[in-house]
Design an enzyme around this catalytic site. Structure first.
Site, mmCIF file in Angstrom:
data_model
loop_
_atom_site.group_PDB
_atom_site.id
_atom_site.type_symbol
_atom_site.label_atom_id
_atom_site.label_comp_id
_atom_site.label_asym_id
_atom_site.label_seq_id
_atom_site.Cartn_x
_atom_site.Cartn_y
_atom_site.Cartn_z
ATOM 1 C CB THR A 145 -0.936 0.009 1.219
ATOM 2 O OG1 THR A 145 -1.792 -1.134 1.159
ATOM 3 C CG2 THR A 145 -1.803 1.258 1.221
ATOM 4 C CE LYS A 149 1.566 5.770 12.952
ATOM 5 N NZ LYS A 149 0.178 5.875 12.434
#
Length: 304
Positions: free
Chosen positions: A13, A205
């Site tokens: 992707t 993150k």
């Protein structure tokens, strides 16, 4: 005019989206920056996938050594993911003096310091802006624009998959299971969605962002994590009645006692800007001692 040869490792992707950006916007980059960016190689086992994207057959490789030894390649883009093969390939690229760009938040969260040392030893660039918050340039803001501030807190929605799911559940009253299937069909969720829905992705993150923001390493082991798999429409409905929207939040604060970091579902007041961040979009609120509050917003899931 400068020529820049690029290799892309993996055409899933994100890798496919990267190839599309570099080829579609080639002329714009050439005109504005005077850099002739050309994808010289892709490392991809699925030859048909590469050909379908428009990659020339002679530029499709299955051997990483042929890629990193290629003198025409200046930059290696790693979008394979994970910490196994991806780490080995990045190390090989850096050891051969190639600048590496990666979107691999798990690898950065776990092996950042180690890879940075290899990059410095071989005078190679090592960049990971794309590892956090999709297309939002949050890392550059933390590294450059906010350097005059002492950052005190980060709060945000930093996983597009879970925000898409929670938004659909909230707006349409759909079940978690049905929305997850839709997210997978739309390319917003992986076939195995565990990293997203259990909060691992957001934790990776947050480890990176809080380490940059507070200038100290914030390891994954110190981040509390809870996903959204136990959330149902009843939870969301009760929150709505009281004027709250349910979001998966990543929160980090620099306190006198140390850094507090956590990822978990939380109710956000409807008058808070984060409550209106919907679908696959992300947003991060930063609080600095001089600038006070700022918010960055943009797409956080999908190929482009």
């Amino acid at each position: 005019m400068k020529k820049l040869g690029v290799a892309i490792l993996g055409l899933g992707t994100v890798g496919g989206g990267t190839y599309e950006i570099l080829t579609k916007n080639h002329d714009k980059i050439l005109k504005v920056d005077e850099i002739d960016v050309e994808v010289k190689a892709v490392l991809e086992l699925n030859k048909e996938r590469a050909l379908a994207l428009g990659v020339k057959e002679e530029n499709i490789y299955t051997d990483i050594n042929q890629v990193v030894k290629n003198d025409e390649i200046d930059v290696v883009v790693e979008v394979i993911g994970g910490t196994g093969v991806a780490k080995k390939f990045i190390e090989l690229a850096l050891e051969n003096g190639k600048t590496v760009v990666t979107a691999n938040k798990e690898l950065i969260a776990k092996h950042w310091c180690e890879l940075e040392k290899i990059a410095k030893a071989h005078n190679a660039g090592f960049y990971f802006e794309a590892s956090c918050v999709g297309g939002v340039p949050i890392i550059r803001v933390l590294n450059e624009a906010m350097q005059a501030n002492n950052l005190e807190s980060i709060k945000g929605i930093i996983n597009g998959t879970t925000n898409f799911i929670l938004s659909k559940m909230s707006n349409e009253g759909l079940s978690y299971e049905s929305v997850l299937k839709e997210a997978q069909a739309n390319g917003f969720a992986e076939a195995n969605p565990t990293a997203d829905v259990e909060g691992y992705d957001a934790s990776y993150k947050l480890s990176i962002l809080s380490s940059l923001a507070f200038n100290k390493k914030v390891p994954l082991s110190k981040i509390y994590r809870e996903g959204i798999t136990n959330v149902d429409t009843t939870d969301i409905a009760y929150g709505k009645e009281l004027g709250y929207t349910l979001k998966l939040l990543a929160i980090a604060k620099d306190t006198p006692q140390g850094v507090e970091a956590r990822v978990h579902p939380a109710f956000v007041k409807d008058d808070n800007p984060l409550s209106s961040v919907s679908g696959p979009f992300n947003a991060v609120m930063l609080h600095g001692d001089m600038v006070d509050d700022i918010m960055l917003y943009g797409r956080g899931a999908g190929s482009l």
